[in-house]
Design an enzyme around this catalytic site. Structure first.
Site, PDB file in Angstrom:
ATOM      1  N   TRP A  17       1.075  -6.677  -3.330  1.00 13.07           N
ATOM      2  CA  TRP A  17       2.349  -6.790  -2.620  1.00 13.07           C
ATOM      3  C   TRP A  17       3.173  -5.523  -2.839  1.00 13.07           C
ATOM      4  O   TRP A  17       3.221  -5.003  -3.963  1.00 13.07           O
ATOM      5  CB  TRP A  17       3.127  -8.003  -3.120  1.00 13.07           C
ATOM      6  CG  TRP A  17       2.606  -9.298  -2.580  1.00 13.07           C
ATOM      7  CD1 TRP A  17       1.565 -10.026  -3.066  1.00 13.07           C
ATOM      8  CD2 TRP A  17       3.096  -9.996  -1.431  1.00 13.07           C
ATOM      9  NE1 TRP A  17       1.382 -11.144  -2.295  1.00 13.07           N
ATOM     10  CE2 TRP A  17       2.296 -11.151  -1.278  1.00 13.07           C
ATOM     11  CE3 TRP A  17       4.135  -9.758  -0.529  1.00 13.07           C
ATOM     12  CZ2 TRP A  17       2.512 -12.068  -0.250  1.00 13.07           C
ATOM     13  CZ3 TRP A  17       4.342 -10.670   0.500  1.00 13.07           C
ATOM     14  CH2 TRP A  17       3.540 -11.809   0.630  1.00 13.07           C
ATOM     15  N   HIS A  47      -0.625 -11.975  -9.155  1.00 14.65           N
ATOM     16  CA  HIS A  47      -0.967 -12.230  -7.748  1.00 14.65           C
ATOM     17  C   HIS A  47      -1.944 -11.197  -7.202  1.00 14.65           C
ATOM     18  O   HIS A  47      -2.053 -11.013  -5.992  1.00 14.65           O
ATOM     19  CB  HIS A  47       0.305 -12.261  -6.902  1.00 14.65           C
ATOM     20  CG  HIS A  47       1.230 -13.365  -7.285  1.00 14.65           C
ATOM     21  ND1 HIS A  47       1.222 -14.599  -6.691  1.00 14.65           N
ATOM     22  CD2 HIS A  47       2.177 -13.424  -8.253  1.00 14.65           C
ATOM     23  CE1 HIS A  47       2.135 -15.371  -7.250  1.00 14.65           C
ATOM     24  NE2 HIS A  47       2.720 -14.681  -8.208  1.00 14.65           N
ATOM     25  N   HIS A  51      -6.292 -15.342  -6.072  1.00 16.77           N
ATOM     26  CA  HIS A  51      -5.459 -15.948  -7.104  1.00 16.77           C
ATOM     27  C   HIS A  51      -4.932 -17.311  -6.664  1.00 16.77           C
ATOM     28  O   HIS A  51      -4.952 -17.647  -5.492  1.00 16.77           O
ATOM     29  CB  HIS A  51      -4.273 -15.039  -7.432  1.00 16.77           C
ATOM     30  CG  HIS A  51      -3.324 -14.881  -6.283  1.00 16.77           C
ATOM     31  ND1 HIS A  51      -3.541 -13.999  -5.248  1.00 16.77           N
ATOM     32  CD2 HIS A  51      -2.148 -15.497  -5.986  1.00 16.77           C
ATOM     33  CE1 HIS A  51      -2.559 -14.071  -4.378  1.00 16.77           C
ATOM     34  NE2 HIS A  51      -1.697 -14.983  -4.790  1.00 16.77           N
ATOM     35  N   ASP A  53      -1.469 -19.851  -6.853  1.00 13.07           N
ATOM     36  CA  ASP A  53      -0.029 -19.880  -7.099  1.00 13.07           C
ATOM     37  C   ASP A  53       0.322 -21.171  -7.817  1.00 13.07           C
ATOM     38  O   ASP A  53      -0.077 -22.260  -7.371  1.00 13.07           O
ATOM     39  CB  ASP A  53       0.766 -19.857  -5.791  1.00 13.07           C
ATOM     40  CG  ASP A  53       0.844 -18.491  -5.159  1.00 13.07           C
ATOM     41  OD1 ASP A  53       0.418 -17.517  -5.798  1.00 13.07           O
ATOM     42  OD2 ASP A  53       1.339 -18.408  -4.018  1.00 13.07           O
ATOM     43  N   HIS A  57       6.076 -20.177  -9.315  1.00 17.61           N
ATOM     44  CA  HIS A  57       6.184 -18.930  -8.551  1.00 17.61           C
ATOM     45  C   HIS A  57       7.382 -18.945  -7.607  1.00 17.61           C
ATOM     46  O   HIS A  57       8.056 -17.926  -7.424  1.00 17.61           O
ATOM     47  CB  HIS A  57       4.887 -18.716  -7.769  1.00 17.61           C
ATOM     48  CG  HIS A  57       4.891 -17.550  -6.841  1.00 17.61           C
ATOM     49  ND1 HIS A  57       5.349 -16.297  -7.211  1.00 17.61           N
ATOM     50  CD2 HIS A  57       4.484 -17.428  -5.544  1.00 17.61           C
ATOM     51  CE1 HIS A  57       5.225 -15.464  -6.185  1.00 17.61           C
ATOM     52  NE2 HIS A  57       4.726 -16.131  -5.164  1.00 17.61           N
ATOM     53  N   HIS A 158       4.700 -22.784   1.190  1.00 13.32           N
ATOM     54  CA  HIS A 158       4.550 -22.986  -0.253  1.00 13.32           C
ATOM     55  C   HIS A 158       5.258 -24.262  -0.702  1.00 13.32           C
ATOM     56  O   HIS A 158       4.693 -25.091  -1.423  1.00 13.32           O
ATOM     57  CB  HIS A 158       5.151 -21.795  -1.018  1.00 13.32           C
ATOM     58  CG  HIS A 158       4.299 -20.574  -1.068  1.00 13.32           C
ATOM     59  ND1 HIS A 158       4.250 -19.662  -0.043  1.00 13.32           N
ATOM     60  CD2 HIS A 158       3.475 -20.092  -2.041  1.00 13.32           C
ATOM     61  CE1 HIS A 158       3.433 -18.661  -0.383  1.00 13.32           C
ATOM     62  NE2 HIS A 158       2.955 -18.900  -1.586  1.00 13.32           N
ATOM     63  N   GLU A 170      -5.141 -18.237  -2.737  1.00 11.41           N
ATOM     64  CA  GLU A 170      -4.922 -17.163  -1.765  1.00 11.41           C
ATOM     65  C   GLU A 170      -5.831 -15.969  -2.051  1.00 11.41           C
ATOM     66  O   GLU A 170      -6.313 -15.796  -3.170  1.00 11.41           O
ATOM     67  CB  GLU A 170      -3.459 -16.705  -1.805  1.00 11.41           C
ATOM     68  CG  GLU A 170      -2.477 -17.818  -1.433  1.00 11.41           C
ATOM     69  CD  GLU A 170      -1.030 -17.492  -1.761  1.00 11.41           C
ATOM     70  OE1 GLU A 170      -0.149 -18.030  -1.065  1.00 11.41           O
ATOM     71  OE2 GLU A 170      -0.782 -16.721  -2.718  1.00 11.41           O
TER      72      GLU A 170
END
Length: 207
Positions: A17, A47, A51, A53, A57, A158, A170
């Site tokens: 990210w 992440h 991975h 979540d 998170h 989410h 993800e």
């Protein structure tokens, strides 16, 4: 049947990210230095790559990684082809028979170069979590870095998935995988207080 790795290799060019911690591996000690062993050192975001979540998170009161039931990440998984879809909608899922499994993995192919972070991805629309929960689904996985649009701030998918007690996986690699029923293992690391965890995700076809 042979197990197939559907997780991203982790190396210096693995996309993360924007602004997040880049992946780095280095030898902290070498065999030359120690006389006996090489010892590596890792630096990465939770992440990075493939991975899971944890609810923490996106919710300060949510469960953390070590609170999660690892059995959710092992079991029969239906891989559903969503290639070419801008988003995953309830109407798409009504065309698919998903009974008999608690895990669905969506193949979208909307993240082609994993050395570059995507600007747009196929994401999960409102209502999908409720529909999947009614079908008995306990884990949802995708081949993109988020279940929500990349620019989302409210992270509606989410929150809706978690509200229906569906866990999130993800960053899968499903490029060469065909739609069908598989066994999945994608167990998170037991990281206390963590918001997420990298996983080694593997599948084998059920015939």
């Amino acid at each position: 049947m042979t197990w197939i790795d559907i997780s991203q290799p982790l190396y210096s060019n693995t996309a993360v990210w924007p602004g997040d911690t880049n992946f780095q591996f280095s030898l902290n000690w070498t065999k030359t230095q120690t006389g006996s062993v090489n010892v590596g050192k890792l630096e990465l975001s939770t992440h990075t790559g493939t991975h899971i979540d944890a609810p923490f998170h996106f919710d300060n009161e949510g469960k953390k990684v070590l609170d999660l039931d690892i059995n959710r990440y092992i079991g029969r998984a239906l891989i559903i082809d969503m290639v070419g879809k801008q988003s995953i909608q309830v109407e798409d899922l009504k065309k698919v028979e998903i009974n008999g499994t608690q895990i669905v993995l969506f193949k979208t192919m909307s993240w082609s170069n994993r050395e570059q972070f995507p600007t747009t991805i196929t994401y999960i629309e409102q209502g999908v979590a409720s529909y999947l929960a009614d079908q008995g689904i306990k884990l949802v996985g995708l081949d993109v870095p988020s279940v929500d649009p990349i620019d989302s701030k409210d992270l509606a998918a989410h929150h809706e998935l978690t509200a229906h007690d569906i866990h999130i996986l993800e960053g899968l690699v499903l490029d060469q995988i065909t739609e069908g029923l598989y066994e999945l293992i994608a167990i998170p690391l037991p990281i206390k207080d963590a918001d997420a965890s990298p996983v080694r995700a593997v599948i084998r076809e059920i015939t």
